[in-house]
Design a protein around this motif. Structure first.
Motif, mmCIF file in Angstrom:
data_model
loop_
_atom_site.group_PDB
_atom_site.id
_atom_site.type_symbol
_atom_site.label_atom_id
_atom_site.label_comp_id
_atom_site.label_asym_id
_atom_site.label_seq_id
_atom_site.Cartn_x
_atom_site.Cartn_y
_atom_site.Cartn_z
ATOM 1 N N MET A 110 20.538 -4.641 16.529
ATOM 2 C CA MET A 110 21.066 -4.536 15.165
ATOM 3 C C MET A 110 20.365 -5.577 14.309
ATOM 4 N N GLN A 111 19.954 -5.207 13.103
ATOM 5 C CA GLN A 111 19.323 -6.159 12.206
ATOM 6 C C GLN A 111 19.620 -5.797 10.758
ATOM 7 N N ILE A 112 19.571 -6.826 9.898
ATOM 8 C CA ILE A 112 19.838 -6.633 8.473
ATOM 9 C C ILE A 112 18.884 -7.503 7.665
ATOM 10 N N GLY A 113 18.494 -6.997 6.497
ATOM 11 C CA GLY A 113 17.652 -7.780 5.616
ATOM 12 C C GLY A 113 17.054 -6.933 4.517
ATOM 13 N N PRO A 114 16.289 -7.565 3.606
ATOM 14 C CA PRO A 114 15.665 -6.838 2.505
ATOM 15 C C PRO A 114 14.421 -6.074 2.947
ATOM 16 N N LEU A 115 14.299 -4.861 2.434
ATOM 17 C CA LEU A 115 13.174 -3.974 2.745
ATOM 18 C C LEU A 115 12.516 -3.546 1.442
ATOM 19 N N VAL A 141 18.873 -3.244 3.960
ATOM 20 C CA VAL A 141 19.157 -2.202 4.948
ATOM 21 C C VAL A 141 19.690 -2.836 6.231
ATOM 22 N N THR A 142 20.508 -2.062 6.927
ATOM 23 C CA THR A 142 20.921 -2.414 8.290
ATOM 24 C C THR A 142 20.355 -1.365 9.225
ATOM 25 N N GLU A 143 19.641 -1.823 10.235
ATOM 26 C CA GLU A 143 19.101 -0.889 11.222
ATOM 27 C C GLU A 143 19.768 -1.137 12.575
ATOM 28 N N VAL A 144 20.175 -0.033 13.190
ATOM 29 C CA VAL A 144 20.834 -0.085 14.492
ATOM 30 C C VAL A 144 19.984 0.716 15.474
ATOM 31 N N GLN A 145 19.878 0.206 16.680
ATOM 32 C CA GLN A 145 19.247 0.994 17.742
ATOM 33 C C GLN A 145 20.240 1.089 18.893
ATOM 34 N N HIS A 146 20.492 2.314 19.341
ATOM 35 C CA HIS A 146 21.421 2.534 20.458
ATOM 36 C C HIS A 146 20.817 3.577 21.384
ATOM 37 N N GLY A 155 0.816 -1.203 0.000
ATOM 38 C CA GLY A 155 0.000 0.000 0.000
ATOM 39 C C GLY A 155 0.852 1.257 0.000
ATOM 40 N N LEU A 156 0.227 2.364 -0.281
ATOM 41 C CA LEU A 156 0.916 3.652 -0.362
ATOM 42 C C LEU A 156 1.629 3.972 0.959
ATOM 43 N N GLY A 157 2.924 4.236 0.854
ATOM 44 C CA GLY A 157 3.690 4.634 2.030
ATOM 45 C C GLY A 157 4.060 3.505 2.966
ATOM 46 N N ASP A 158 3.726 2.275 2.596
ATOM 47 C CA ASP A 158 3.968 1.149 3.495
ATOM 48 C C ASP A 158 5.357 0.548 3.243
ATOM 49 N N ALA A 159 5.780 -0.341 4.121
ATOM 50 C CA ALA A 159 7.070 -1.022 3.976
ATOM 51 C C ALA A 159 6.967 -2.433 4.531
ATOM 52 N N MET A 160 7.685 -3.344 3.875
ATOM 53 C CA MET A 160 7.737 -4.750 4.288
ATOM 54 C C MET A 160 9.202 -5.115 4.507
ATOM 55 N N PHE A 161 9.482 -5.922 5.515
ATOM 56 C CA PHE A 161 10.861 -6.164 5.906
ATOM 57 C C PHE A 161 11.035 -7.621 6.314
ATOM 58 N N SER A 162 12.173 -8.195 5.931
ATOM 59 C CA SER A 162 12.581 -9.516 6.411
ATOM 60 C C SER A 162 13.967 -9.342 7.013
ATOM 61 N N SER A 163 14.222 -9.928 8.183
ATOM 62 C CA SER A 163 15.515 -9.642 8.801
ATOM 63 C C SER A 163 15.964 -10.732 9.762
ATOM 64 N N SER A 165 20.638 -1.560 -3.543
ATOM 65 C CA SER A 165 19.430 -2.117 -4.152
ATOM 66 C C SER A 165 19.506 -3.636 -4.219
ATOM 67 N N ALA A 166 18.404 -4.278 -3.937
ATOM 68 C CA ALA A 166 18.336 -5.738 -3.957
ATOM 69 C C ALA A 166 17.576 -6.210 -5.192
ATOM 70 N N SER A 167 17.663 -7.495 -5.462
ATOM 71 C CA SER A 167 16.981 -8.106 -6.603
ATOM 72 C C SER A 167 15.897 -9.053 -6.108
ATOM 73 N N TRP A 168 14.920 -9.279 -6.949
ATOM 74 C CA TRP A 168 13.856 -10.230 -6.618
ATOM 75 C C TRP A 168 14.369 -11.662 -6.734
ATOM 76 N N SER A 169 13.716 -12.546 -6.073
ATOM 77 C CA SER A 169 13.980 -13.996 -6.162
ATOM 78 C C SER A 169 15.437 -14.324 -5.894
ATOM 79 N N THR A 170 16.000 -13.661 -4.919
ATOM 80 C CA THR A 170 17.421 -13.833 -4.636
ATOM 81 C C THR A 170 17.632 -14.108 -3.149
ATOM 82 N N GLY A 171 18.542 -15.049 -2.889
ATOM 83 C CA GLY A 171 18.884 -15.356 -1.508
ATOM 84 C C GLY A 171 20.079 -14.536 -1.055
ATOM 85 N N TYR A 172 19.933 -13.840 0.051
ATOM 86 C CA TYR A 172 21.018 -13.035 0.619
ATOM 87 C C TYR A 172 21.390 -13.618 1.985
ATOM 88 N N LEU A 173 22.648 -14.017 2.119
ATOM 89 C CA LEU A 173 23.116 -14.477 3.426
ATOM 90 C C LEU A 173 23.276 -13.244 4.311
#
Lengths: 270, 255
Positions: free
Chosen positions: B93-98, B121-126, B72-80, B137-145
Motif C-alpha cells: 500500500m502506498q500514498i502520495g502525489p502523482l 493517489v493511493t495504490e494497493v497491491q493484493h 514527457g507524453l504519457g509519462d508519470a512521476m510519483f512521490s510516496s 487534485s493536489a496543489s503545487w508547492s504544498t506539503g501533504y502528510l
C-alpha cells in the motif's frame, strides 16, 4: 516526436470539482491541513435518486446487478467514522487475475452504494470490506475503497449501438473471440472478455491502440469499463478495469507479458 | 550390463541433475529477484527493513514548485510512502502525489485521458493485482502528510493530512499482518525525458517516521538503505538533502 510539457513558471491551473479553474501561486510553500478537492472523472454530473427503502435494501439491490457480489451487510466500522459495508465476491481462485476482476466488481459496487447513500443524506460510506470467496469456501479479505470523486457523476448510457461499436472495434483486429456483458451499479458497466490463441500479442496490440480509451472511446465514458484477455484455456492473462464512479482503476498482467501495470514494487534486500 | 559404468553414469546423471537443479534454483531466484527490476520504472528508494515492528510509515511529502517538473507524453512521476509485506508476495500500500500526462490506460493510476494532472493517489497491491484510487487534485508547492498505517484490526489504511482516505487493505503473509519493509520513494514510469523532485520531510514538518504499534519515531540510519532502480549509474534518480532533519529529495533528471 516527443512532446514535452513544461509547467508555467510561477502558476498552476487546477481543475476543481465544480469545474472551475483556480490559479494557485507556485512560489509559496505551504503545508496543507485540508484534503484535496474531489475529482470528476465523468463528462457530466446529474442528480441521483435517493433511496426509497432502507440502506440495507439498497445494498442488496445493487448487489443483484453485479455477478458474483453477495451477502452485503452493514457492519460496525472500527477506527473510523461513517458506514461500513461488507460483502463477498465469488472468485475461481486467489490468483492475480481473479483478484483483479474481483477488485473491479467490488469497486463498481462500492461506488454505486456510496453515491446512493450520499444522495439520500445517509452516513457516507467510508469503509469497504470485500472478501474473496473461492468455490471451496476459502476466504481472502481484501478490504476496498472509495476514491475522492464527486458523488453525482453522470456517465453515458450503454446502448445497443455502444455494444455494437465495441464489438466492431475489437473484432476488426482479429485477435480472437469477444464476449460482452453488462454489470450494473447505478448505471451500466461494460465487460469485454477477449479469448485469444495468442493473448500476449493481443494485449500488446490493444495497449498500443490505447487500451480502454480506444475500446470505449474514453476510459471514463461509462460507470465501469472492463477488459479481460484470456488464453485459449480460458486463463486470465491481462485485466484492465476502470470503475470511475468509485474513482478506482484496477490492473493486472501475467508476469510473462513483461509489462508494468502498477507503480513499481521491486524486491529489495535485506 | 556394466554395473560400475552404470553407477558412474547414474552418479554423473545425479551430479548433472544436482547441477541442473542448482542452476535452476539460481536462475529461478535471479528471475524472481531481477525480472521485476527489469520491468520496473525508474526509482529512487529509501527503505527500512530492520527488526522494529513495522505497522506504519509517514512523512510530509512536498509537491514541487510548478516551474520545477517537466514531463514527457504519457509519462508519470510519483512521490510516496509505502508499506509492503514482501514484494514477491504481491501485497503493498502506498500514498502520495502523482504528476502525469495521462494518455490511455497503460498503468493503474491513470484515470482517463485527461492531459496533465497532479493528484494524490493511493495504490494497493493484493495477490499481485493492482488497484489505484484517486484521492483528489493536489496543489503545487504544498506539503501533504502522507501515511499508511495498520490498525489494531489489521487493516492497512492510507491517510492524508491525518484523515482516512476511505481506502484499506489487508494481508497475512511473510511478516504476518505487519510490513516487512517501509519505504519512501520517487518514481518515474516511462524512463523518458523529464524532471521530478520527490521531496520529503524538512524543518517544521513530519520527518520520515515508523509506527511500531505504539509510537511514531523518526527512522534512524541503522538498517536503513537507499537503492536505485535500475542500479546507479543507469538510474536517473539521485538523492540530495540532509537526512533526517532537512528536506531530502529523490530527483529524477533525464535531460
Amino acid at each position: 516526436m516527443k512532446r514535452i510539457y513544461v509547467a508555467i513558471v510561477g502558476f498552476a491551473a487546477v481543475l476543481t470539482a465544480a469545474g472551475v479553474i483556480v490559479v494557485i501561486g507556485g512560489s509559496a510553500i505551504a503545508s496543507s491541513t485540508q484534503g484535496p478537492p474531489p475529482d470528476q472523472l465523468s463528462a457530466a454530473r446529474g442528480p441521483i435518486a435517493p433511496i426509497s427503502g432502507s440502506a440495507a435494501a439498497e445494498a442488496a439491490r445493487i448487489a443483484t446487478g453485479i455477478n458474483g457480489i453477495a451477502n452485503p451487510r452493514f457492519t460496525g466500522g472500527t477506527n473510523t467514522s461513517g458506514s461500513e459495508v461488507a460483502f463477498d465476491v465469488a472468485v475461481p481462485s486467489f490468483t492475480g487475475g481473479a483478484t483483479a476482476e474481483a477488485m473491479w466488481k467490488a469497486d463498481i459496487y462500492a461506488g454505486a452504494l456510496a453515491d446512493s447513500l450520499a444522495a439520500s443524506n445517509l452516513p457516507l460510506l467510508t469503509n469497504i470490506d470485500a472478501t474473496l470467496v473461492r468455490p471451496d469456501g476459502a476466504r481472502d479479505d481484501i478490504g476496498g475503497g472509495v476514491g475522492n470523486v464527486v458523488s453525482d457523476q453522470r456517465f453515458e448510457d450503454v446502448t445497443p449501438s455502444v455494444i455494437a461499436g465495441v464489438h466492431s472495434r475489437v473484432d476488426q483486429l482479429g485477435l480472437g473471440s469477444t464476449q460482452i456483458s453488462i454489470a450494473r451499479g447505478l448505471q451500466d458497466a461494460v465487460i469485454v472478455v477477449l479469448t485469444s490463441q495468442n493473448p500476449n500479442a493481443a494485449v500488446a496490440t490493444l495497449r498500443s491502440k490505447g487500451g480502454l480509451d480506444w475500446i470505449f472511446g474514453s476510459a471514463t465514458a461509462y460507470e465501469g469499463e472492463f477488459l479481460d484477455v484470456r488464453d485459449a484455456a480460458g486463463d486470465i492473462v491481462y485485466v484492465d478495469g476502470m470503475a470511475s464512479r468509485d474513482g478506482a482503476h484496477v490492473m493486472w498482467a501475467r508476469p510473462d507479458l513483461g509489462i508494468q501495470v502498477g507503480l513499481g514494487t521491486p524486491p529489495l534486500k535485506p | 550390463m556394466d554395473v560400475s559404468n552404470s553407477c558412474v553414469t547414474r552418479l554423473r546423471a545425479l551430479r548433472s541433475n544436482r547441477r541442473f537443479l542448482l542452476l535452476a534454483v539460481v536462475a529461478a531466484t535471479a528471475t524472481a529477484l531481477f525480472t521485476p527490476t527489469a520491468l520496473a520504472n525508474d526509482q529512487g528508494i529509501r527503505y527500512y527493513s530492520g527488526g522494529i515492528t513495522k505497522q506504519g510509515v509517514r512523512s510530509t511529502i512536498w509537491t514541487p514548485n510548478s516551474s520545477e517538473p517537466s514531463i514527457g507524453l504519457g509519462d508519470a512521476m510519483f512521490s510516496s510512502v509505502q508499506t509492503t509485506d514482501n514484494v514477491l508476495n504481491g501485497n503493498m500500500m502506498q500514498i502520495g502525489p502523482l504528476y502525469q500526462d495521462a494518455m490511455g490506460t497503460s498503468f493503474d493510476c491513470q484515470f482517463g485521458n485527461n492531459g496533465l494532472t497532479l493528484k494524490i493517489v493511493t495504490e494497493v497491491q493484493h495477490n499481485g493485482a493492482y488497484s489505484c484510487f484517486d484521492n483528489g487534485s493536489a496543489s503545487w508547492s504544498t506539503g501533504y502528510l502522507s501515511s499508511v498505517v495498520e490498525g489494531t484490526d489489521h487493516y492497512w489504511r492510507s491517510y492524508l493530512n491525518g484523515a482516512f482516505t476511505n481506502i484499506r487493505t489487508q494481508w497475512s503473509s511473510t511478516c504476518g499482518n505487519d510490513a516487512c519493509q517501509v519505504r519512501a520513494m520517487g518514481e518515474e514510469v516511462s524512463n523518458v525525458y523529464g524532471y521530478w523532485p520527490a521531496k520529503f520531510a524538512g524543518s517544521g514538518s513530519t520527518q520520515w517516521q515508523l509506527w511500531n504499534g505504539s509510537n511514531w519515531s523518526t527512522i534512524g540510519t541503522t538498517d536503513m538503505y537507499v537503492a536505485y532502480l535500475p542500479d546507479q549509474p543507469s538510474s536517473h534518480f539521485s538523492l540530495t538533502g540532509t537526512y533526517p532533519t532537512g528536506i531530502w529529495s529523490f530527483i529524477y533528471s533525464n535531460p
